[in-house]
Each structure stands twice: as structure tokens, then as C-alpha cells.
Design an enzyme around this catalytic site. Structure first.
Site, mmCIF file in Angstrom:
data_model
loop_
_atom_site.group_PDB
_atom_site.id
_atom_site.type_symbol
_atom_site.label_atom_id
_atom_site.label_comp_id
_atom_site.label_asym_id
_atom_site.label_seq_id
_atom_site.Cartn_x
_atom_site.Cartn_y
_atom_site.Cartn_z
ATOM 1 N N HIS A 93 0.573 8.504 -1.767
ATOM 2 C CA HIS A 93 -0.609 8.948 -2.507
ATOM 3 C C HIS A 93 -0.297 10.040 -3.522
ATOM 4 O O HIS A 93 -1.201 10.734 -3.988
ATOM 5 C CB HIS A 93 -1.695 9.412 -1.542
ATOM 6 C CG HIS A 93 -2.285 8.301 -0.733
ATOM 7 N ND1 HIS A 93 -2.987 8.501 0.436
ATOM 8 C CD2 HIS A 93 -2.275 6.958 -0.939
ATOM 9 C CE1 HIS A 93 -3.374 7.329 0.926
ATOM 10 N NE2 HIS A 93 -2.961 6.388 0.111
ATOM 11 N N ASN A 97 -0.125 12.286 2.694
ATOM 12 C CA ASN A 97 -0.416 13.653 2.265
ATOM 13 C C ASN A 97 0.218 13.955 0.913
ATOM 14 O O ASN A 97 1.284 13.446 0.590
ATOM 15 C CB ASN A 97 0.093 14.648 3.311
ATOM 16 C CG ASN A 97 -0.564 14.441 4.660
ATOM 17 O OD1 ASN A 97 -1.680 13.933 4.747
ATOM 18 N ND2 ASN A 97 0.114 14.839 5.724
ATOM 19 N N VAL A 98 -0.435 14.819 0.171
ATOM 20 C CA VAL A 98 0.082 15.200 -1.145
ATOM 21 C C VAL A 98 0.759 16.570 -1.117
ATOM 22 O O VAL A 98 1.225 17.048 -2.148
ATOM 23 C CB VAL A 98 -1.039 15.169 -2.215
ATOM 24 C CG1 VAL A 98 -1.552 13.755 -2.407
ATOM 25 C CG2 VAL A 98 -2.189 16.110 -1.866
ATOM 26 N N ASP A 99 0.808 17.201 0.049
ATOM 27 C CA ASP A 99 1.522 18.474 0.166
ATOM 28 C C ASP A 99 3.026 18.226 0.311
ATOM 29 O O ASP A 99 3.470 17.081 0.466
ATOM 30 C CB ASP A 99 0.986 19.284 1.353
ATOM 31 C CG ASP A 99 1.189 18.571 2.687
ATOM 32 O OD1 ASP A 99 2.344 18.372 3.088
ATOM 33 O OD2 ASP A 99 0.183 18.205 3.341
ATOM 34 N N TYR A 134 -7.468 20.745 -8.242
ATOM 35 C CA TYR A 134 -6.101 20.499 -7.790
ATOM 36 C C TYR A 134 -5.186 21.694 -8.027
ATOM 37 O O TYR A 134 -4.225 21.895 -7.274
ATOM 38 C CB TYR A 134 -5.548 19.221 -8.431
ATOM 39 C CG TYR A 134 -6.188 17.991 -7.820
ATOM 40 C CD1 TYR A 134 -5.754 17.481 -6.603
ATOM 41 C CD2 TYR A 134 -7.265 17.362 -8.443
ATOM 42 C CE1 TYR A 134 -6.359 16.373 -6.026
ATOM 43 C CE2 TYR A 134 -7.886 16.256 -7.876
ATOM 44 C CZ TYR A 134 -7.427 15.774 -6.664
ATOM 45 O OH TYR A 134 -8.037 14.695 -6.076
ATOM 46 N N THR A 190 -3.441 10.346 11.407
ATOM 47 C CA THR A 190 -4.167 9.611 10.376
ATOM 48 C C THR A 190 -5.313 8.830 10.998
ATOM 49 O O THR A 190 -5.199 8.337 12.123
ATOM 50 C CB THR A 190 -3.235 8.675 9.583
ATOM 51 O OG1 THR A 190 -3.985 7.940 8.617
ATOM 52 C CG2 THR A 190 -2.494 7.721 10.498
#
Length: 232
Positions: free
Chosen positions: A107, A90-92, A54, A174
């Protein structure tokens, strides 16, 4: 009357910016299995591998920029204000960098850490591999603030309320395979919303969308936003 819109975004909207999608055809990302880098059990077995993974993702996201799809949604928010909620898997942070503010990261976020000692979620931009101290409690128990398989996504009540109340539900980039996000189109449709899918290829949704458009998000999303803003 201004429509109430919920937009769900997935990996496809950020892929055009150069962000690696979580799973390729073999179920792997950057040579790591999901079980190793995206489960609590994997973290318990080999925390160094997970933290390094990560940390690398965080640095990679910092090197890319929002694309026209991100900017189009920010433009839509400028016009609709609180009548638009963007829910991202998304985690960005590309939505934020494009200017979107009314946003839920269901998320989690690479730009935050999660302290397993005090449950705080501080903003974070540097590596976690060296076990830095939590700014709140001082314990060296920080992990990525990313929702792994088997963990509960964030803000589900807020998302569900918005989906039930919306007039338009749009799914962008998605696959429609990961729940609970995959179930939102059915929920929106059940409460009378018009449903739209903008995706590179149509998803295998159990509930058909009212409008399905195939192609790259950077082309489809600006055109769709223009249509929404020009509607009487």
C-alpha cells in the site's frame, strides 16, 4: 528443510508502537473521512488537506519505534533469509527500522513521494504541502506514495507468486477485510500452506486459519517466531 514463509502484516502490528490505525469504529482517522484523505477524488478536490494529513502522519511515525513484534520478524529473516517474505499493508517504516529487508509495502510508504508527472517514487522525509520539486523531473506535482482506495496496490505479482509457493502463511494484526490482501489466506491454503493468524481478536476470514492465536502482536509474534526457529 527450511520452510518458505510469507507473513502479512496490518495495522495491528504497528498500533502497539503508537501508530494510529487507519479506521476506528466510526470509519474515521484523526477526524477525516476516508473519502477525503484516501481517494484520488479527495486529493483532486482538496489537495492541501490531503498533503497536510500525510505530512502529519509522516512526522508522527518518525516519533515512534519498532516494537517486539517488528524485531521478532527481523530475527526470523536473519535465520531464514530469502525464504521469508514480509508483505505489509502498513505505510510506516517500522519493519525496516527493526531490520527487515525482504519486504513489500503493498500500500505504499510514507517515506516516499510519488510524482504524478514522471511516476518516480523518491525517498521522502519532509513535508509535501509546500509543493517541493520532484528530484527527477523538477515538476511540483508530488503526492504521498500511498495507495488510496480505487488504486492498484504494488507488487501484486510478486506477492501472489510467494503466497502460492509458501509452506506457511501468517497473518499478523490485520482485519482481513481489505482486498486483495484478505484473499491471500485462501490462496495459500489452496496450495497446501499451513495458515496462522496472530491478531488482537480473530478476524472474520472467509477461509478458517489452521491456527488462530488472539492477543497483542508484541507478545504473540516473538513466541511464534521462537516456535518456527526451534522446529525440527
Amino acid at each position: 528443510m527450511t520452510p518458505r514463509i510469507v507473513v502479512l502484516t496490518g495495522a495491528g502490528i504497528s498500533a502497539e508502537s503508537g501508530v494510529a490505525t487507519f479506521r476506528d469504529a466510526g470509519g474515521l482517522w484523526e477526524g477525516h473521512s476516508v473519502e477525503v484523505v484516501a481517494t484520488p477524488e479527495g486529493f483532486a478536490r482538496d489537495p492541501d488537506t490531503v498533503l497536510r494529513f500525510y505530512d502529519e502522519r509522516r512526522r508522527a511515525v518518525a516519533s515512534v519505534s519498532p516494537n517486539p513484534a517488528h524485531h521478532a520478524l527481523a530475527r526470523l529473516e536473519s535465520a531464514l533469509g530469502d525464504d521469508l517474505l514480509v508483505v505489509t499493508q502498513n505505510v510506516d517504516d517500522l519493519h525496516e527500522r527493526a531490520g527487515t529487508r525482504n519486504l513489500v509495502h503493498m500500500h505504499g510508504e510514507l517515506a516516499r513521494a510519488l510524482c504524478t508527472a514522471c511516476a518516480s517514487r523518491p525517498e521522502w522525509s519532509t513535508d509535501l504541502l509546500d509543493r517541493p520539486a520532484c528530484p527527477r523531473c523538477g515538476e511540483r506535482t508530488l503526492r504521498p506514495d500511498v495507495v488510496w482506495f480505487g488504486e492498484m496496490p504494488y507488487d501484486l505479482d510478486r506477492i501472489e507468486e510467494a503466497v502460492i509457493a509458501c509452506d506457511v502463511f501468517a497473518s499478523i494484526g490485520t482485519s482481513g477485510e481489505v482486498y486483495p490482501a484478505a484473499g491471500y489466506v485462501a490462496l495459500a491454503a489452496a496450495f497446501g500452506a499451513r495458515t496462522v493468524e496472530l491478531n488482537l481478536v480473530p478476524s472474520d476470514s472467509a477461509v478458517p486459519f489452521d491456527d488462530v492465536r488472539a492477543g497483542p502482536a508484541s507478545a504473540l509474534v516473538p513466541d511464534w517466531v521462537d516456535e518456527v526457529l526451534c522446529a525440527p
